[in-house]
Scaffold this active site. Sequence first.
Site, PDB file in Angstrom:
ATOM      1  N   LEU A  40      -5.735   0.291  -2.326  1.00  0.00           N
ATOM      2  CA  LEU A  40      -5.164   0.608  -1.016  1.00  0.00           C
ATOM      3  C   LEU A  40      -5.572   1.997  -0.535  1.00  0.00           C
ATOM      4  O   LEU A  40      -5.784   2.211   0.656  1.00  0.00           O
ATOM      5  CB  LEU A  40      -3.635   0.532  -1.116  1.00  0.00           C
ATOM      6  CG  LEU A  40      -3.117  -0.874  -1.414  1.00  0.00           C
ATOM      7  CD1 LEU A  40      -1.710  -0.832  -1.982  1.00  0.00           C
ATOM      8  CD2 LEU A  40      -3.145  -1.707  -0.149  1.00  0.00           C
ATOM      9  N   ASP A  90      -4.674  14.888 -11.483  1.00  0.00           N
ATOM     10  CA  ASP A  90      -4.055  13.944 -12.410  1.00  0.00           C
ATOM     11  C   ASP A  90      -2.543  14.104 -12.277  1.00  0.00           C
ATOM     12  O   ASP A  90      -1.983  15.133 -12.689  1.00  0.00           O
ATOM     13  CB  ASP A  90      -4.510  14.232 -13.852  1.00  0.00           C
ATOM     14  CG  ASP A  90      -3.976  13.182 -14.814  1.00  0.00           C
ATOM     15  OD1 ASP A  90      -3.133  12.360 -14.397  1.00  0.00           O
ATOM     16  OD2 ASP A  90      -4.410  13.187 -15.984  1.00  0.00           O
ATOM     17  N   ASN A 120      -0.298   8.112  -2.584  1.00  0.00           N
ATOM     18  CA  ASN A 120      -0.488   6.692  -2.876  1.00  0.00           C
ATOM     19  C   ASN A 120      -0.769   6.431  -4.358  1.00  0.00           C
ATOM     20  O   ASN A 120      -0.630   5.303  -4.828  1.00  0.00           O
ATOM     21  CB  ASN A 120      -1.662   6.216  -1.982  1.00  0.00           C
ATOM     22  CG  ASN A 120      -2.401   5.035  -2.521  1.00  0.00           C
ATOM     23  OD1 ASN A 120      -1.990   3.902  -2.330  1.00  0.00           O
ATOM     24  ND2 ASN A 120      -3.515   5.286  -3.211  1.00  0.00           N
ATOM     25  N   TYR A 217       7.908  -0.022 -13.946  1.00  0.00           N
ATOM     26  CA  TYR A 217       7.297   0.166 -12.618  1.00  0.00           C
ATOM     27  C   TYR A 217       8.399   0.193 -11.560  1.00  0.00           C
ATOM     28  O   TYR A 217       8.458   1.097 -10.728  1.00  0.00           O
ATOM     29  CB  TYR A 217       6.302  -0.961 -12.337  1.00  0.00           C
ATOM     30  CG  TYR A 217       5.665  -0.871 -10.963  1.00  0.00           C
ATOM     31  CD1 TYR A 217       4.657   0.052 -10.699  1.00  0.00           C
ATOM     32  CD2 TYR A 217       6.077  -1.702  -9.915  1.00  0.00           C
ATOM     33  CE1 TYR A 217       4.073   0.146  -9.444  1.00  0.00           C
ATOM     34  CE2 TYR A 217       5.503  -1.607  -8.661  1.00  0.00           C
ATOM     35  CZ  TYR A 217       4.496  -0.692  -8.433  1.00  0.00           C
ATOM     36  OH  TYR A 217       3.928  -0.596  -7.171  1.00  0.00           O
ATOM     37  N   LYS A 221       9.695   3.382  -9.133  1.00  0.00           N
ATOM     38  CA  LYS A 221       9.668   3.389  -7.667  1.00  0.00           C
ATOM     39  C   LYS A 221      11.074   3.598  -7.103  1.00  0.00           C
ATOM     40  O   LYS A 221      11.228   4.176  -6.028  1.00  0.00           O
ATOM     41  CB  LYS A 221       9.064   2.073  -7.145  1.00  0.00           C
ATOM     42  CG  LYS A 221       7.578   1.909  -7.462  1.00  0.00           C
ATOM     43  CD  LYS A 221       6.706   2.920  -6.730  1.00  0.00           C
ATOM     44  CE  LYS A 221       5.211   2.652  -6.913  1.00  0.00           C
ATOM     45  NZ  LYS A 221       4.352   3.623  -6.233  1.00  0.00           N
TER      46      LYS A 221
HETATM   47  N1  LIG Z   1      -1.211  -3.605  -4.945  1.00  0.00           N
HETATM   48  C1  LIG Z   1       0.019  -3.964  -4.679  1.00  0.00           C
HETATM   49  O1  LIG Z   1       0.358  -5.159  -4.603  1.00  0.00           O
HETATM   50  C2  LIG Z   1       1.069  -2.904  -4.415  1.00  0.00           C
HETATM   51  C3  LIG Z   1       2.325  -3.314  -3.967  1.00  0.00           C
HETATM   52  C4  LIG Z   1       3.295  -2.353  -3.710  1.00  0.00           C
HETATM   53  C5  LIG Z   1       3.007  -1.005  -3.898  1.00  0.00           C
HETATM   54  N2  LIG Z   1       1.779  -0.628  -4.355  1.00  0.00           N
HETATM   55  C6  LIG Z   1       1.532   0.816  -4.548  1.00  0.00           C
HETATM   56  O2  LIG Z   1       0.350   1.179  -3.860  1.00  0.00           O
HETATM   57  C7  LIG Z   1      -0.233   2.328  -4.479  1.00  0.00           C
HETATM   58  C8  LIG Z   1      -1.731   2.098  -4.666  1.00  0.00           C
HETATM   59  O3  LIG Z   1      -1.900   1.065  -5.618  1.00  0.00           O
HETATM   60  P1  LIG Z   1      -3.134   0.064  -5.627  1.00  0.00           P
HETATM   61  O4  LIG Z   1      -2.551  -1.302  -5.661  1.00  0.00           O
HETATM   62  O5  LIG Z   1      -4.124   0.404  -4.585  1.00  0.00           O
HETATM   63  O6  LIG Z   1      -3.691   0.349  -7.103  1.00  0.00           O
HETATM   64  P2  LIG Z   1      -5.088   0.871  -7.677  1.00  0.00           P
HETATM   65  O7  LIG Z   1      -6.210   0.116  -7.083  1.00  0.00           O
HETATM   66  O8  LIG Z   1      -4.911   0.854  -9.153  1.00  0.00           O
HETATM   67  O9  LIG Z   1      -5.154   2.380  -7.162  1.00  0.00           O
HETATM   68  C9  LIG Z   1      -4.342   3.366  -7.729  1.00  0.00           C
HETATM   69  C10 LIG Z   1      -4.874   4.735  -7.389  1.00  0.00           C
HETATM   70  O10 LIG Z   1      -4.009   5.677  -8.049  1.00  0.00           O
HETATM   71  C11 LIG Z   1      -4.797   6.588  -8.760  1.00  0.00           C
HETATM   72  N3  LIG Z   1      -4.122   7.011  -9.978  1.00  0.00           N
HETATM   73  C12 LIG Z   1      -3.706   6.265 -11.035  1.00  0.00           C
HETATM   74  N4  LIG Z   1      -3.161   7.041 -11.988  1.00  0.00           N
HETATM   75  C13 LIG Z   1      -3.237   8.310 -11.514  1.00  0.00           C
HETATM   76  C14 LIG Z   1      -2.884   9.566 -12.047  1.00  0.00           C
HETATM   77  N5  LIG Z   1      -2.355   9.712 -13.266  1.00  0.00           N
HETATM   78  N6  LIG Z   1      -3.124  10.662 -11.292  1.00  0.00           N
HETATM   79  C15 LIG Z   1      -3.693  10.562 -10.072  1.00  0.00           C
HETATM   80  N7  LIG Z   1      -4.062   9.406  -9.517  1.00  0.00           N
HETATM   81  C16 LIG Z   1      -3.845   8.289 -10.234  1.00  0.00           C
HETATM   82  C17 LIG Z   1      -6.103   5.874  -9.100  1.00  0.00           C
HETATM   83  O11 LIG Z   1      -7.118   6.858  -9.145  1.00  0.00           O
HETATM   84  P3  LIG Z   1      -8.106   7.147 -10.408  1.00  0.00           P
HETATM   85  O12 LIG Z   1      -7.747   6.170 -11.488  1.00  0.00           O
HETATM   86  O13 LIG Z   1      -9.479   6.955  -9.877  1.00  0.00           O
HETATM   87  O14 LIG Z   1      -7.862   8.565 -10.737  1.00  0.00           O
HETATM   88  C18 LIG Z   1      -6.283   4.964  -7.880  1.00  0.00           C
HETATM   89  O15 LIG Z   1      -7.019   5.626  -6.876  1.00  0.00           O
HETATM   90  C19 LIG Z   1       0.529   2.536  -5.798  1.00  0.00           C
HETATM   91  O16 LIG Z   1       1.452   3.582  -5.637  1.00  0.00           O
HETATM   92  C20 LIG Z   1       1.250   1.208  -6.002  1.00  0.00           C
HETATM   93  O17 LIG Z   1       2.419   1.352  -6.739  1.00  0.00           O
HETATM   94  C21 LIG Z   1       0.809  -1.537  -4.626  1.00  0.00           C
END
Ligand SMILES: NC(=O)c1ccc[n+]([C@@H]2O[C@H](COP(=O)([O-])OP(=O)(O)OC[C@H]3O[C@@H](n4cnc5c(N)ncnc54)[C@H](OP(=O)(O)O)[C@@H]3O)[C@@H](O)[C@H]2O)c1
Length: 271
Positions: A40, A90, A120, A217, A221
């Site tokens: 996202l 991080d 995010n 998780y 949140k």
């Molecule tokens: N996908 C869904 O269905 C969904 C639903 C509700 C809410 N969300 C929320 O949307 C947000 C984005 O999630 P996504 O689904 O796009 O997941 P994603 O593809 O796994 O992306 C997560 C991002 O967070 C970063 N990240 C992970 N651990 C980190 C850390 N320790 N420090 C800094 N950055 C970190 C990663 O960057 P690097 O690993 O490259 O550093 C990556 O850019 C999250 O907060 C998630 O909880 C997602």
Amino acid sequence: MSFFDAPIKRLVGRFVPKPLPPAGTFDGQTVLIVGGTTGLGLAAAVHFATLGASVIITSRVESRGDTAKRRIEEAVGPSRKGDISCLELDLESYDSCSKFVTKLKSSLSGPSVLDVAILNGGMVNSHWEESEAGWERTVQVNTIGTTLVGLLLLEWMRGARSDRKTPAHLVFVSSRDHLDNDIDPLFTGSKQEKSILRQVCSKDYWQGGFWDTQPNYNISKLLLMYTIEGMSELARGPDGDPLVIINSVCPGMVKTDIGRHIATSSDLMNL
Ligand SMILES: NC(=O)c1ccc[n+]([C@@H]2O[C@H](COP(=O)([O-])OP(=O)(O)OC[C@H]3O[C@@H](n4cnc5c(N)ncnc54)[C@H](OP(=O)(O)O)[C@@H]3O)[C@@H](O)[C@H]2O)c1
């Protein structure tokens, strides 16, 4: 609003997406996206850059940040007006959070130049792991690190209000899953002498099992929603008006990389 309104809206939205704001809506603005390398965050980065913004993403690993930067530049193409850059962050490390905000401040030329910050970054873990600071890792990243960066940014963005026509925006990506928590056990029973944060971070609290692929998780949140509420109060000026507008958003269920830990280590996924 009836019980069916939200799911119907979601279904319709899937096939009839809302029109994008007009090109140039974010011309001259700077948007920070924490966790912009995949999923996202990456999509949002492309979106804001297409609308004219300069975009700063973050990554834990320089090479992942460079790849994401290239992907954003390619996706937006020659019509791009703003810069794309990446800073290291991080959320699991206090040191990294505070260094990141210091670097961000020095990389921007004035106090009023950050228009939108989207926090995010987030993770799902399938196994209990302790962070360096001694908390459970999901809570460390999704709640504690995100709140720390949020507070540091808020202080800075509040101070810049008088230089701006309208308040800047601080946006937290949360999840509707925060509603799926049974919090009663946190207030009762033999463990009640511990702080709630200590309880949810303890190994005893970890519910992981064959079917539960995302323990902690939801609670991470929920705790984030509480800290966002607290930060919203801190965002107010003496007259009660917000100096910074704070929102929390839930994107709904989207296929991204969020399940990478589950995909590699959950018993259910490895069947
Ligand atoms: N996908 C869904 O269905 C969904 C639903 C509700 C809410 N969300 C929320 O949307 C947000 C984005 O999630 P996504 O689904 O796009 O997941 P994603 O593809 O796994 O992306 C997560 C991002 O967070 C970063 N990240 C992970 N651990 C980190 C850390 N320790 N420090 C800094 N950055 C970190 C990663 O960057 P690097 O690993 O490259 O550093 C990556 O850019 C999250 O907060 C998630 O909880 C997602």
